[in-house]
Motif scaffolding. Structure first.
Motif, PDB file in Angstrom:
ATOM      1  N   GLY A  82      55.698  39.238  29.255  1.00 14.67           N
ATOM      2  CA  GLY A  82      56.682  40.226  29.670  1.00 14.67           C
ATOM      3  C   GLY A  82      56.044  41.547  30.059  1.00 14.67           C
ATOM      4  O   GLY A  82      55.117  42.024  29.404  1.00 14.67           O
ATOM      5  N   ASP A  83      56.557  42.151  31.146  1.00 12.54           N
ATOM      6  CA  ASP A  83      56.014  43.418  31.626  1.00 12.54           C
ATOM      7  C   ASP A  83      56.281  44.559  30.654  1.00 12.54           C
ATOM      8  O   ASP A  83      55.439  45.445  30.484  1.00 12.54           O
ATOM      9  CB  ASP A  83      56.605  43.769  32.990  1.00 12.54           C
ATOM     10  N   ALA A  84      57.444  44.555  30.016  1.00 17.26           N
ATOM     11  CA  ALA A  84      57.767  45.625  29.072  1.00 17.26           C
ATOM     12  C   ALA A  84      56.792  45.625  27.899  1.00 17.26           C
ATOM     13  O   ALA A  84      56.338  46.680  27.457  1.00 17.26           O
ATOM     14  CB  ALA A  84      59.199  45.470  28.566  1.00 17.26           C
ATOM     15  N   LEU A  85      56.444  44.436  27.428  1.00 19.03           N
ATOM     16  CA  LEU A  85      55.482  44.323  26.333  1.00 19.03           C
ATOM     17  C   LEU A  85      54.098  44.776  26.783  1.00 19.03           C
ATOM     18  O   LEU A  85      53.381  45.440  26.027  1.00 19.03           O
ATOM     19  CB  LEU A  85      55.446  42.877  25.853  1.00 19.03           C
ATOM     20  N   ALA A  86      53.727  44.468  28.009  1.00 23.50           N
ATOM     21  CA  ALA A  86      52.433  44.901  28.539  1.00 23.50           C
ATOM     22  C   ALA A  86      52.364  46.422  28.620  1.00 23.50           C
ATOM     23  O   ALA A  86      51.339  47.029  28.290  1.00 23.50           O
ATOM     24  CB  ALA A  86      52.191  44.288  29.910  1.00 23.50           C
ATOM     25  N   ARG A  87      53.454  47.045  29.052  1.00 19.78           N
ATOM     26  CA  ARG A  87      53.466  48.515  29.108  1.00 19.78           C
ATOM     27  C   ARG A  87      53.376  49.116  27.708  1.00 19.78           C
ATOM     28  O   ARG A  87      52.678  50.115  27.491  1.00 19.78           O
ATOM     29  CB  ARG A  87      54.735  48.996  29.816  1.00 19.78           C
ATOM     30  N   LYS A  88      54.064  48.502  26.754  1.00 24.20           N
ATOM     31  CA  LYS A  88      54.056  49.000  25.378  1.00 24.20           C
ATOM     32  C   LYS A  88      52.650  48.921  24.769  1.00 24.20           C
ATOM     33  O   LYS A  88      52.169  49.877  24.171  1.00 24.20           O
ATOM     34  CB  LYS A  88      55.026  48.184  24.528  1.00 24.20           C
ATOM     35  N   VAL A  89      51.977  47.806  24.963  1.00 24.54           N
ATOM     36  CA  VAL A  89      50.622  47.633  24.432  1.00 24.54           C
ATOM     37  C   VAL A  89      49.645  48.520  25.187  1.00 24.54           C
ATOM     38  O   VAL A  89      48.751  49.125  24.592  1.00 24.54           O
ATOM     39  CB  VAL A  89      50.195  46.156  24.492  1.00 24.54           C
ATOM     40  N   GLY A  90      49.811  48.633  26.508  1.00 25.51           N
ATOM     41  CA  GLY A  90      48.935  49.491  27.302  1.00 25.51           C
ATOM     42  C   GLY A  90      49.022  50.949  26.910  1.00 25.51           C
ATOM     43  O   GLY A  90      48.041  51.686  26.991  1.00 25.51           O
ATOM     44  N   ALA A  91      50.200  51.376  26.463  1.00 26.57           N
ATOM     45  CA  ALA A  91      50.352  52.767  26.039  1.00 26.57           C
ATOM     46  C   ALA A  91      49.649  53.039  24.721  1.00 26.57           C
ATOM     47  O   ALA A  91      49.240  54.171  24.449  1.00 26.57           O
ATOM     48  CB  ALA A  91      51.833  53.102  25.907  1.00 26.57           C
ATOM     49  N   VAL A  92      49.467  52.012  23.910  1.00 23.48           N
ATOM     50  CA  VAL A  92      48.846  52.182  22.595  1.00 23.48           C
ATOM     51  C   VAL A  92      47.320  52.141  22.676  1.00 23.48           C
ATOM     52  O   VAL A  92      46.638  52.870  21.960  1.00 23.48           O
ATOM     53  CB  VAL A  92      49.353  51.084  21.626  1.00 23.48           C
ATOM     54  N   LEU A  93      46.782  51.285  23.563  1.00 19.32           N
ATOM     55  CA  LEU A  93      45.330  51.108  23.639  1.00 19.32           C
ATOM     56  C   LEU A  93      44.676  52.189  24.493  1.00 19.32           C
ATOM     57  O   LEU A  93      45.183  52.530  25.560  1.00 19.32           O
ATOM     58  CB  LEU A  93      44.997  49.748  24.252  1.00 19.32           C
ATOM     59  N   PRO A  94      43.530  52.699  24.056  1.00 17.50           N
ATOM     60  CA  PRO A  94      42.778  53.641  24.888  1.00 17.50           C
ATOM     61  C   PRO A  94      42.251  52.943  26.150  1.00 17.50           C
ATOM     62  O   PRO A  94      42.062  51.728  26.168  1.00 17.50           O
ATOM     63  CB  PRO A  94      41.609  54.066  23.999  1.00 17.50           C
ATOM     64  N   ALA A  95      42.009  53.699  27.183  1.00 15.13           N
ATOM     65  CA  ALA A  95      41.577  53.140  28.470  1.00 15.13           C
ATOM     66  C   ALA A  95      40.258  52.377  28.347  1.00 15.13           C
ATOM     67  O   ALA A  95      40.088  51.320  28.967  1.00 15.13           O
ATOM     68  CB  ALA A  95      41.446  54.250  29.505  1.00 15.13           C
ATOM     69  N   GLU A 152      49.293  33.736  17.520  1.00 10.70           N
ATOM     70  CA  GLU A 152      50.436  34.539  17.946  1.00 10.70           C
ATOM     71  C   GLU A 152      50.525  35.752  17.047  1.00 10.70           C
ATOM     72  O   GLU A 152      50.188  35.693  15.872  1.00 10.70           O
ATOM     73  CB  GLU A 152      51.727  33.738  17.845  1.00 10.70           C
ATOM     74  N   ALA A 153      50.993  36.856  17.592  1.00  9.72           N
ATOM     75  CA  ALA A 153      51.144  38.084  16.813  1.00  9.72           C
ATOM     76  C   ALA A 153      52.308  38.882  17.367  1.00  9.72           C
ATOM     77  O   ALA A 153      52.757  38.660  18.490  1.00  9.72           O
ATOM     78  CB  ALA A 153      49.861  38.916  16.877  1.00  9.72           C
ATOM     79  N   ALA A 154      52.761  39.806  16.556  1.00  4.61           N
ATOM     80  CA  ALA A 154      53.824  40.710  16.998  1.00  4.61           C
ATOM     81  C   ALA A 154      53.195  41.884  17.738  1.00  4.61           C
ATOM     82  O   ALA A 154      52.027  42.215  17.531  1.00  4.61           O
ATOM     83  CB  ALA A 154      54.610  41.207  15.798  1.00  4.61           C
ATOM     84  N   ALA A 155      53.975  42.516  18.576  1.00  3.12           N
ATOM     85  CA  ALA A 155      53.462  43.648  19.347  1.00  3.12           C
ATOM     86  C   ALA A 155      53.105  44.812  18.442  1.00  3.12           C
ATOM     87  O   ALA A 155      52.300  45.668  18.809  1.00  3.12           O
ATOM     88  CB  ALA A 155      54.494  44.085  20.376  1.00  3.12           C
ATOM     89  N   ALA A 156      53.669  44.855  17.254  1.00  2.00           N
ATOM     90  CA  ALA A 156      53.401  45.945  16.330  1.00  2.00           C
ATOM     91  C   ALA A 156      52.092  45.757  15.563  1.00  2.00           C
ATOM     92  O   ALA A 156      51.705  46.628  14.784  1.00  2.00           O
ATOM     93  CB  ALA A 156      54.557  46.073  15.338  1.00  2.00           C
ATOM     94  N   ASP A 157      51.396  44.660  15.769  1.00  2.00           N
ATOM     95  CA  ASP A 157      50.148  44.374  15.059  1.00  2.00           C
ATOM     96  C   ASP A 157      48.991  45.133  15.705  1.00  2.00           C
ATOM     97  O   ASP A 157      48.160  44.566  16.400  1.00  2.00           O
ATOM     98  CB  ASP A 157      49.880  42.871  15.065  1.00  2.00           C
ATOM     99  N   ALA A 158      48.943  46.425  15.469  1.00  2.00           N
ATOM    100  CA  ALA A 158      47.936  47.279  16.109  1.00  2.00           C
ATOM    101  C   ALA A 158      46.529  46.933  15.659  1.00  2.00           C
ATOM    102  O   ALA A 158      45.585  47.002  16.447  1.00  2.00           O
ATOM    103  CB  ALA A 158      48.238  48.747  15.820  1.00  2.00           C
ATOM    104  N   ALA A 159      46.361  46.555  14.391  1.00  2.00           N
ATOM    105  CA  ALA A 159      45.028  46.217  13.895  1.00  2.00           C
ATOM    106  C   ALA A 159      44.492  44.969  14.578  1.00  2.00           C
ATOM    107  O   ALA A 159      43.323  44.908  14.945  1.00  2.00           O
ATOM    108  CB  ALA A 159      45.078  46.004  12.382  1.00  2.00           C
TER     109      ALA A 159
END
Length: 160
Positions: free
Chosen positions: A103-116, A84-91
């Motif tokens: 959750g859809d909101a979390l998916a959108r948040k992570v999708g915005a951070v990751l390159p295509a 398990e990890a927090a959404a802020a764990d970019a590394a």
């Protein structure tokens, strides 16, 4: 003969494994590790942040945390490292082979951070939030189906 990982999984499920006694002329079986040795080895393996699949959640209830723990246990049973990890764990997200997002909101948040390009390389499972999913039988069934798909996908990837 079972390997150590298989015996550990069976012990986790509460199944006792009985080994035959060594016959004369055959090498004796390795003694089972004591409880303290097993705890120390599992503690060392827990310290390494090399999870292949990350479960990203946001402040779930006790019932939801239990469901997330079941998902981690199921992936580990399939021989896939999971944590398990927090959404802020970019590394952690950057090196993961798969993501399970609640959750859809979390998916959108992570999708915005990751390159295509990175989004196409990793396996995704997006489901309802844990609090809703913990009460939804059909949602849980869909989650387990998607987890099986993710396991097959990760098993077929070269180099993983």
């Amino acid at each position: 003969m079972l390997d150590e990982a298989s015996r550990a999984r069976l012990a986790e499920m509460g199944i006792d494994v009985y080994l035959p006694r060594a016959q004369p002329g055959r090498a004796a079986a390795q003694p089972e590790p004591t409880q303290s040795q097993a705890a120390s080895s599992s503690a060392t393996s827990m310290q390494a942040p090399t999870a292949r699949v990350l479960l990203l959640t946001e402040a779930p209830s006790a019932r939801a945390r239990a469901l997330a723990a079941d998902v981690v246990r199921a992936l580990k049973f399939a021989r896939i490292e999971a944590a398990e990890a927090a959404a802020a764990d970019a590394a952690g997200i950057a090196i993961a082979s798969g993501l399970v997002l609640f959750g859809d909101a979390l998916a959108r948040k992570v999708g915005a951070v990751l390159p295509a390009q990175r989004q196409r390389e990793i396996g995704w499972v997006v489901t309802d939030e844990l609090a809703l999913l913990a009460r939804d039988v059909k949602g849980k069934r869909a989650l387990w189906s998607e987890l099986k798909r993710l396991v097959r996908e990760l098993a077929n990837k070269p180099g993983i």
